[in-house]
Scaffold this active site. Sequence first.
Site, PDB file in Angstrom:
ATOM      1  CE  LYS A 104      -3.753  -1.843   2.783  1.00  0.00           C
ATOM      2  NZ  LYS A 104      -5.130  -1.759   1.511  1.00  0.00           N
ATOM      3  NE  ARG A 137     -10.870  -9.934  -2.200  1.00  0.00           N
ATOM      4  CZ  ARG A 137     -11.298  -9.084  -3.093  1.00  0.00           C
ATOM      5  NH1 ARG A 137     -11.445  -9.443  -4.237  1.00  0.00           N
ATOM      6  NH2 ARG A 137     -11.374  -7.672  -2.750  1.00  0.00           N
TER       7      ARG A 137
HETATM    8  N1  BES Z   1      -7.990  -3.881   4.279  1.00  0.00           N
HETATM    9  C1  BES Z   1      -8.285  -3.413   2.996  1.00  0.00           C
HETATM   10  C2  BES Z   1      -9.684  -2.620   2.757  1.00  0.00           C
HETATM   11  C3  BES Z   1      -9.832  -1.261   3.729  1.00  0.00           C
HETATM   12  C4  BES Z   1      -9.511  -0.186   3.053  1.00  0.00           C
HETATM   13  C5  BES Z   1     -10.141  -1.261   4.775  1.00  0.00           C
HETATM   14  C6  BES Z   1      -9.577   1.016   3.620  1.00  0.00           C
HETATM   15  C7  BES Z   1     -10.468   0.113   5.508  1.00  0.00           C
HETATM   16  C8  BES Z   1     -10.255   1.037   4.653  1.00  0.00           C
HETATM   17  C9  BES Z   1      -8.360  -4.614   1.901  1.00  0.00           C
HETATM   18  O1  BES Z   1      -7.432  -5.530   2.472  1.00  0.00           O
HETATM   19  C10 BES Z   1      -7.633  -4.021   0.785  1.00  0.00           C
HETATM   20  O2  BES Z   1      -6.586  -3.611   0.725  1.00  0.00           O
HETATM   21  N2  BES Z   1      -8.689  -4.062  -0.323  1.00  0.00           N
HETATM   22  C11 BES Z   1      -8.167  -3.691  -1.523  1.00  0.00           C
HETATM   23  C12 BES Z   1      -8.697  -4.917  -2.576  1.00  0.00           C
HETATM   24  C13 BES Z   1      -8.153  -4.569  -3.880  1.00  0.00           C
HETATM   25  C14 BES Z   1      -6.631  -4.966  -3.907  1.00  0.00           C
HETATM   26  C15 BES Z   1      -8.838  -5.360  -4.911  1.00  0.00           C
HETATM   27  C16 BES Z   1      -8.849  -2.416  -1.796  1.00  0.00           C
HETATM   28  O3  BES Z   1     -10.283  -2.184  -1.435  1.00  0.00           O
HETATM   29  O4  BES Z   1      -8.350  -1.395  -2.228  1.00  0.00           O
HETATM   30 MN    MN Z   2      -5.542  -5.558   1.921  1.00  0.00          MN
END
Ligand code: BES
Ligand code: MN
Length: 487
Positions: free
Chosen positions: A264, A338
């Site tokens: 990230k 997931r």
């Molecule tokens: N933990 C994150 C989702 C999240 C984002 C929670 C902001 C709380 C605040 C999750 O694991 C994630 O990174 N999701 C990605 C998925 C994508 C790579 C398909 C996302 O939402 O960007």
């Molecule tokens: Mn994630």
Amino acid sequence: MTAPAPIRVFEPDADALATVEGTVAVLVGPDGEMGMLAKRANKLTRGAVERATGAESWKKADEGEVVALSWPTGMGADRLLVVKLDRKSDADLARKTGVAIARSAGSGNLTLCLGRLKHAREAMLGALLRRYDYTDQKSKADGEKAGEITAMVAKPDEVETSDLAALAEGVFFCRDLVNAPANVLTTTTYAERLQALSEHGLEVEVLEEDRLRELGMGALLAVGQGSESPSKVVVMKWMGGGDEAPLALVGKGVVFDTGGISLKPGAGMEDMTMDMGGSAVVAGVMKTLAMRNAKANVVGLVGLVENMPSGRAYRPGDVVTSMKGDTIEVINTDAEGRLVLADVMWYAQETFQPSGMIDLATLTGAVIIGLGHHNAGLLSNDDGFVDDILKAAGTEGEGAWRLPLGKDYADQLKSRIADVKNVGGRPAGTITAAEFLHRFVKEGTRWCHIDIAGVASTSFDSPYAPKGASGWGVRALDRFIRDTCEG
Ligand code: BES
Ligand code: MN
Ligand code: ZN
């Protein structure tokens, strides 16, 4: 650990009003109508309450708003809160008014003069829930010592304070877990905190990595393999009902989500300490069920992992095999929640044959784009099941909104080399994530997925909590269990 304020209820005692310390709140109807306690406060202060409610600002104030009078003459209190509220107001307004009172009150003792307020319990609950301050990592305590909440109500017998306390304990446990930093709440210390719930009568079992490997949880283990912290699954059982099949609650417990090799961006990454929010709701509900001795069978299962980049980390392009047997092509290691849920959900169904399954997760940023921070996203394979959950959330004033599922969305997850891939592109990110989970729901299992990424923790005060963890969902699910599993 943040303990909820001790809460007591007794009959109105006008004589006590002169001497109580801390904050006193009295109610005045929108038309200026005062109950016995408000009248008494008015008299003690030689008409200050009437002067406040005669002001132009009072007329403009909405119901549930609070006017604070500091150091009221004639009273021992530091603060007198004059609250605009009709005594027949609905539960939601009563609860929100309790929140408004707690926001305006100091941290010392709080006396709620509720008299004949119809939803006195809700007002007390609101005040109790809002009176939360996470201080575990502060080196010095600042401010006054947190005081008690005392309510004067016409019919004290009708307010079950032990149930209120059980609810607040569950909500605060959830918030404490979500607020805890990731160096404090590791998979190991998290499992220990859950294990400690056994003191309330829950049966708690921790499955360690060796066992998870035996079970074939290749998806969950892949996520955690880059971390020094061992992955774990914790199972919490509450069998307070008869011999019916249990409800299963499954939670995503990513103690920190760096994104892994699909790292990230740095800005805001610190917020990913809350990526175990789904599991914390499950833990909070289980604690409440045990503390109120619920007549229901519920199993809570959480997958605890840390998503880190390292020489051992899983990579984009890897293909992993889930406990179900489906192979998964990892497109993005940041779509890790997931993978964790897939294996825990499968294990839950194989082990417990639940009558229904609800999973909670901070799963997608997309749900924040769609619904913001005011509603969780619900997706389900069963209209009746999800309607009951939506109704319970509505009753408790926790925002929830249903989104659709569908084959076209599921098709976005087709992989060239494996059974499925872990991301379906940017469009409908919340729905494709849910469709991924849907593959791991057995035919005939009623299931609801709740994406709480937007509501689990907020940078502003949420309806019932100060900034930070909200505890969203503990009350909705407790209510759902009360309404559909008990009696
Ligand atoms: N933990 C994150 C989702 C999240 C984002 C929670 C902001 C709380 C605040 C999750 O694991 C994630 O990174 N999701 C990605 C998925 C994508 C790579 C398909 C996302 O939402 O960007
Ligand atoms: Mn994630
Ligand atoms: Zn995540």
